[in-house]
Design a protein around this motif. Sequence first.
Motif, PDB file in Angstrom:
ATOM      1  N   PHE A  69       0.838  -1.198   0.000  1.00  0.00           N
ATOM      2  CA  PHE A  69       0.000   0.000   0.000  1.00  0.00           C
ATOM      3  C   PHE A  69       0.877   1.255   0.000  1.00  0.00           C
ATOM      4  N   ALA A  70       0.296   2.409  -0.412  1.00  0.00           N
ATOM      5  CA  ALA A  70       1.003   3.705  -0.330  1.00  0.00           C
ATOM      6  C   ALA A  70       0.336   4.511   0.771  1.00  0.00           C
ATOM      7  N   ILE A  71       1.142   5.191   1.548  1.00  0.00           N
ATOM      8  CA  ILE A  71       0.612   5.870   2.718  1.00  0.00           C
ATOM      9  C   ILE A  71      -0.282   7.051   2.331  1.00  0.00           C
ATOM     10  N   LYS A  72       0.010   7.608   1.153  1.00  0.00           N
ATOM     11  CA  LYS A  72      -0.801   8.718   0.640  1.00  0.00           C
ATOM     12  C   LYS A  72      -2.282   8.336   0.590  1.00  0.00           C
ATOM     13  N   ASP A  73      -2.531   7.066   0.271  1.00  0.00           N
ATOM     14  CA  ASP A  73      -3.929   6.613   0.142  1.00  0.00           C
ATOM     15  C   ASP A  73      -4.568   6.298   1.491  1.00  0.00           C
ATOM     16  N   LYS A  74      -3.797   6.346   2.552  1.00  0.00           N
ATOM     17  CA  LYS A  74      -4.358   5.988   3.863  1.00  0.00           C
ATOM     18  C   LYS A  74      -4.613   7.218   4.738  1.00  0.00           C
ATOM     19  N   ILE A  75      -3.856   8.300   4.529  1.00  0.00           N
ATOM     20  CA  ILE A  75      -4.006   9.475   5.403  1.00  0.00           C
ATOM     21  C   ILE A  75      -5.397  10.087   5.208  1.00  0.00           C
ATOM     22  N   GLY A  76      -6.048  10.383   6.338  1.00  0.00           N
ATOM     23  CA  GLY A  76      -7.393  10.951   6.280  1.00  0.00           C
ATOM     24  C   GLY A  76      -8.489   9.886   6.315  1.00  0.00           C
ATOM     25  N   LYS A  77      -8.085   8.615   6.266  1.00  0.00           N
ATOM     26  CA  LYS A  77      -9.086   7.522   6.287  1.00  0.00           C
ATOM     27  C   LYS A  77      -9.264   7.002   7.712  1.00  0.00           C
ATOM     28  N   HIS A  78     -10.443   6.444   7.974  1.00  0.00           N
ATOM     29  CA  HIS A  78     -10.596   5.867   9.310  1.00  0.00           C
ATOM     30  C   HIS A  78     -10.150   4.396   9.312  1.00  0.00           C
ATOM     31  N   ILE A  79      -9.988   3.879  10.516  1.00  0.00           N
ATOM     32  CA  ILE A  79      -9.341   2.569  10.687  1.00  0.00           C
ATOM     33  C   ILE A  79     -10.013   1.467   9.852  1.00  0.00           C
ATOM     34  N   ASP A  80     -11.340   1.534   9.745  1.00  0.00           N
ATOM     35  CA  ASP A  80     -12.017   0.480   8.960  1.00  0.00           C
ATOM     36  C   ASP A  80     -11.633   0.569   7.484  1.00  0.00           C
ATOM     37  N   GLN A  81     -11.562   1.811   6.971  1.00  0.00           N
ATOM     38  CA  GLN A  81     -11.188   1.959   5.552  1.00  0.00           C
ATOM     39  C   GLN A  81      -9.751   1.494   5.335  1.00  0.00           C
ATOM     40  N   ILE A  82      -8.890   1.854   6.291  1.00  0.00           N
ATOM     41  CA  ILE A  82      -7.481   1.475   6.164  1.00  0.00           C
ATOM     42  C   ILE A  82      -7.324  -0.039   6.109  1.00  0.00           C
ATOM     43  N   HIS A  83      -8.161  -0.725   6.873  1.00  0.00           N
ATOM     44  CA  HIS A  83      -8.037  -2.188   6.932  1.00  0.00           C
ATOM     45  C   HIS A  83      -8.993  -2.906   5.983  1.00  0.00           C
ATOM     46  N   SER A  84      -9.521  -2.167   4.984  1.00  0.00           N
ATOM     47  CA  SER A  84     -10.559  -2.793   4.157  1.00  0.00           C
ATOM     48  C   SER A  84     -10.045  -4.014   3.387  1.00  0.00           C
ATOM     49  N   ASP A  85      -8.740  -4.054   3.080  1.00  0.00           N
ATOM     50  CA  ASP A  85      -8.212  -5.211   2.341  1.00  0.00           C
ATOM     51  C   ASP A  85      -7.694  -6.315   3.272  1.00  0.00           C
ATOM     52  N   VAL A  86      -7.745  -6.063   4.563  1.00  0.00           N
ATOM     53  CA  VAL A  86      -7.137  -7.028   5.492  1.00  0.00           C
ATOM     54  C   VAL A  86      -8.080  -8.217   5.703  1.00  0.00           C
ATOM     55  N   PRO A  87      -7.571  -9.440   5.503  1.00  0.00           N
ATOM     56  CA  PRO A  87      -8.431 -10.620   5.623  1.00  0.00           C
ATOM     57  C   PRO A  87      -9.096 -10.726   6.997  1.00  0.00           C
ATOM     58  N   TYR A  88     -10.346 -11.062   6.982  1.00  0.00           N
ATOM     59  CA  TYR A  88     -11.143 -11.321   8.193  1.00  0.00           C
ATOM     60  C   TYR A  88     -11.234 -10.104   9.121  1.00  0.00           C
ATOM     61  N   TYR A  89     -10.953  -8.923   8.591  1.00  0.00           N
ATOM     62  CA  TYR A  89     -11.010  -7.720   9.443  1.00  0.00           C
ATOM     63  C   TYR A  89     -12.413  -7.536  10.028  1.00  0.00           C
ATOM     64  N   GLU A  90     -13.421  -7.573   9.159  1.00  0.00           N
ATOM     65  CA  GLU A  90     -14.803  -7.329   9.598  1.00  0.00           C
ATOM     66  C   GLU A  90     -15.238  -8.337  10.648  1.00  0.00           C
ATOM     67  N   THR A  91     -14.902  -9.594  10.418  1.00  0.00           N
ATOM     68  CA  THR A  91     -15.424 -10.639  11.301  1.00  0.00           C
ATOM     69  C   THR A  91     -14.575 -10.875  12.547  1.00  0.00           C
ATOM     70  N   LYS A  92     -13.245 -10.714  12.417  1.00  0.00           N
ATOM     71  CA  LYS A  92     -12.387 -11.128  13.541  1.00  0.00           C
ATOM     72  C   LYS A  92     -11.674  -9.989  14.266  1.00  0.00           C
ATOM     73  N   LEU A  93     -11.506  -8.839  13.598  1.00  0.00           N
ATOM     74  CA  LEU A  93     -10.651  -7.812  14.208  1.00  0.00           C
ATOM     75  C   LEU A  93     -11.378  -6.546  14.623  1.00  0.00           C
ATOM     76  N   LYS A  94     -12.301  -6.108  13.756  1.00  0.00           N
ATOM     77  CA  LYS A  94     -12.882  -4.774  13.894  1.00  0.00           C
ATOM     78  C   LYS A  94     -13.386  -4.460  15.304  1.00  0.00           C
ATOM     79  N   ARG A  95     -14.201  -5.349  15.848  1.00  0.00           N
ATOM     80  CA  ARG A  95     -14.832  -5.010  17.132  1.00  0.00           C
ATOM     81  C   ARG A  95     -13.826  -4.964  18.272  1.00  0.00           C
TER      82      ARG A  95
END
Length: 423
Positions: free
Chosen positions: A216-242
């Motif tokens: 990833f490039a950091i330019k695309d992450k600044i200003g985003k919230h944690i969920d958006q930043i981790h949108s490509d991370v496997p199992y983020y929604e189900t295992k990590l987010k909460r």
Amino acid sequence: MGYLEYTLPPVVILSVALAIRQYYSSSQRKKAAVDSKKGSEKKGYYAAEDEPIPEPTPLMITPEQVKSYDDRPWRPFRWPYHQTMSIFKLDVNHWLDMDKFYWHYIQEKERIYHEYGDQNIGWLPESWDACVELMEIVRDHMVKRYPLLFTKVDGSNKIIKNELTGETLDTTFPLKEHPLVYVSKMAKEDFYIVLKRDDGRHYMVAGAVPFPGGSFAIKDKIGKHIDQIHSDVPYYETKLKRSMERWFERMQPSELVERASWYMTWDRKLMCSNVYALKADEKIDSDIPPTEFNFRVERQTLRRLPRSKAIIFTNHPVYYGIEEVKDEPLIPSLIKKIIFEGPEDIIKYKNFESFRDHAAPYLDSLIQRQIDLGIIKEDTPIKTLDTYPFAHFVKDAQPDGWKSPHESAKEYQKNLDPKKFEV
Ligand code: HEM
């Protein structure tokens, strides 16, 4: 010349904003301390605000000793492999570790900022107070933890000399460069700054991230919230987010944590690893000798700054050769198991398919070697090490760092070609 002079026009605009901001900064900081206390009551951040923030104890290593000093030996291989937060308590002494690669990392940071500018370093105006506080806490940490590596020039901590690079760093106001530039000239970690906005969500508001690894490039992450930043991370929604949300809400400045993840590649580049430079479905070049395989540990820490309440996330890549760890019980077996039988989405995210068939015969030969040498038995269960996330010999810390007791590792270190570190 400073890093900022090489970067792009928006940075110049920000530098002017920065000078104005500095003028108001100190009175605002005092106010922020009061407001945030009120804010913390309102948002329920801090149940135990008076808990003392741990201070590092001095480690009297000299620049000469750093040349052979080793980081803690990371082996963050888990089996069974479930996606979890996998954080553990961090001893503040290890917040910003030191090792023999220090010079290379600091030089690489400078080169990457010059060449890639805002792809790897950037900030939003709202992050100013947090960036200043981070600069101060990193500076004070380095002086306290490594008194022979970071020395006081003026009796206070404000002007210090980095004895490893020979550079004097003047952090008196008005600053000549952005605080994140000073941070980057002291510590070899990547830094992410996260703030909670009025909508109650956590946003990345600044970052000095020269070593993202390539995914990833950091330019695309600044200003985003944690969920958006981790949108490509496997199992983020189900295992990590909460659990992450809950953790961020409750985290105290006195509670530091760390975690580590890893991936495999066949180079030691810091900004973009070969495994992430491949195009979709592209495979490793079959001429690459499998002895070139490394695993890159992404060693991460989290802490909250007491004044700005920002969350500071650091990441620090550390490379280890598979050859280097080949005689550590179960390591080749764990790696083979994970790259072939790990969770499907993690296999894809870490691009294991691009090289695993090429690596398999080599890993099999190392597993057989361990059986032949009596390091493991044919039926030794493959499971997370008792010393996770570190090597089995981690208890044997030595004055010059954590050195492998294995002859094969010493041989590997001795023959490590410095060219491997070049970009
Ligand atoms: C307890 C806190 C956190 C956990 C458990 C966590 C977990 C993860 C995991 C599992 C990944 C995938 C790569 C890997 O296996 O490590 C990841 C990627 C990433 N994390 Fe986090 N993370 C945390 C906090 C943060 C914070 C505070 C930031 C800062 C903004 C951050 C920024 C990133 C970025 C930029 C990536 C790469 C995403 C991509 O591939 O596009 N993480 N994180």
